[in-house]
Design a protein around this motif. Structure first.
Motif, PDB file in Angstrom:
ATOM      1  N   ASP A   1       0.814  -1.226   0.000  1.00  0.00           N
ATOM      2  CA  ASP A   1       0.000   0.000   0.000  1.00  0.00           C
ATOM      3  C   ASP A   1       0.845   1.272   0.000  1.00  0.00           C
ATOM      4  O   ASP A   1       0.306   2.374  -0.165  1.00  0.00           O
TER       5      ASP A   1
ATOM      6  N   ARG B   1      -2.808   2.055  -5.296  1.00  0.00           N
ATOM      7  CA  ARG B   1      -4.279   2.037  -5.303  1.00  0.00           C
ATOM      8  C   ARG B   1      -4.834   2.676  -6.583  1.00  0.00           C
ATOM      9  O   ARG B   1      -5.865   2.241  -7.114  1.00  0.00           O
TER      10      ARG B   1
ATOM     11  N   HIS C   1      -4.461   0.104  -9.154  1.00  0.00           N
ATOM     12  CA  HIS C   1      -5.469  -0.932  -8.914  1.00  0.00           C
ATOM     13  C   HIS C   1      -6.808  -0.506  -9.511  1.00  0.00           C
ATOM     14  O   HIS C   1      -7.530  -1.320 -10.099  1.00  0.00           O
TER      15      HIS C   1
ATOM     16  N   VAL D   1      -3.642  -4.872  -3.637  1.00  0.00           N
ATOM     17  CA  VAL D   1      -2.852  -3.967  -2.806  1.00  0.00           C
ATOM     18  C   VAL D   1      -2.958  -4.435  -1.359  1.00  0.00           C
ATOM     19  O   VAL D   1      -4.065  -4.624  -0.847  1.00  0.00           O
TER      20      VAL D   1
END
Length: 254
Positions: free
Chosen positions: A123, A165, A168, A176
């Motif tokens: 992350d 993110r 993603h 993640v």
């Protein structure tokens, strides 16, 4: 330190790059990484490769200090060829490659993950091409595999980064997770892939590469030509020495 391989479980090979302090790879490092990936792909007992990195971040690109120490173009040519081989080794690996990305993924790192089959990221991972700040060009080919075209251009021209993110959300990062869970998450995906028939998964990799709309090797090689032109003209050294700061003189401003 360097490139190492491990087999944590049947069918899976983990290739790890460890070049402190920031995983900026020297010329030989790129070749070593390519060799490890190709060897893993050739092994009939391997069905999936996890590409990982130790330390603060996944990859900070080429070792600029190595280039600055070189009075000629040997290091530049070596880095160009080494990156070309490493990126191709990911793409052409005979089995799927899962990139496990922690921290920063910059420059050459984008070339690696952009050619991977899947990406699992922590992350805190960020992705970007600070090439224009480093007197270089290249890997837009691979960034374009991670984000839409106009976003790729904006990221490239500004040298900004995108978060895991954000990628993603664009569908290019599979999952993640917190950094401490990254290795397990990458191996979980690799394990699922490795459960497939070994012969069939290799045929699948070749088939998917065969229908790719972009020839990534030729496209990246085209970009590299402009990197070399920037070096021959002297603009690369000027920008590299200032790391992208405004170098306009008073006459230019006028």
């Amino acid at each position: 330190m360097g490139v190492s391989t491990a087999r944590p479980e049947k069918g899976i090979c983990v290739v790890t790059a460890d070049f402190p302090p920031v995983n900026a790879l020297p010329v030989q490092g790129w070749y070593d990484l390519a060799d490890a990936l190709r060897a893993a792909g050739r092994d009939p007992g391997i069905r999936c490769v996890v590409l990982a990195a130790a330390g603060r971040g996944f990859n900070a690109g080429v070792d600029i200090k190595e280039m600055q120490r070189d009075t000629g173009h040997t290091a530049l040519v070596g880095a160009n060829r080494g990156c070309y081989e490493a990126f191709a080794a990911v793409y052409e690996c005979e089995v799927p490659v899962v990139a496990a990305v922690n921290g920063f993924c910059l420059g050459g790192g984008i070339g690696l993950v952009g050619n991977a089959d899947a990406i699992v990221a922590s992350d805190d991972a960020t992705f970007g091409l600070p090439e224009l700040d480093r007197g270089a060009l290249g890997a837009a080919t691979h960034l374009a595999r991670l984000v839409p075209q106009h976003l790729m251009r904006a990221l490239y021209y500004t040298s900004r980064t995108a978060t895991a993110r954000e990628l993603h959300a664009h569908g290019s990062v599979w999952k993640v997770v917190p950094r401490e869970e990254l290795a397990a998450a990458a191996q979980e995906l690799a394990r699922e892939i490795a459960r497939k028939d070994g012969c069939l998964i290799r045929l699948a990799k070749a088939a998917i590469n065969g229908i790719d709309p972009v020839d990534v090797r030729r496209s990246y090689r085209f970009e590299q030509g402009f990197t070399f032109e920037a070096n021959l003209s002297g603009v690369a050294d000027r920008v590299r020495d200032t790391f992208g700061k405004d170098t306009f003189g008073e006459e230019d401003r006028a």
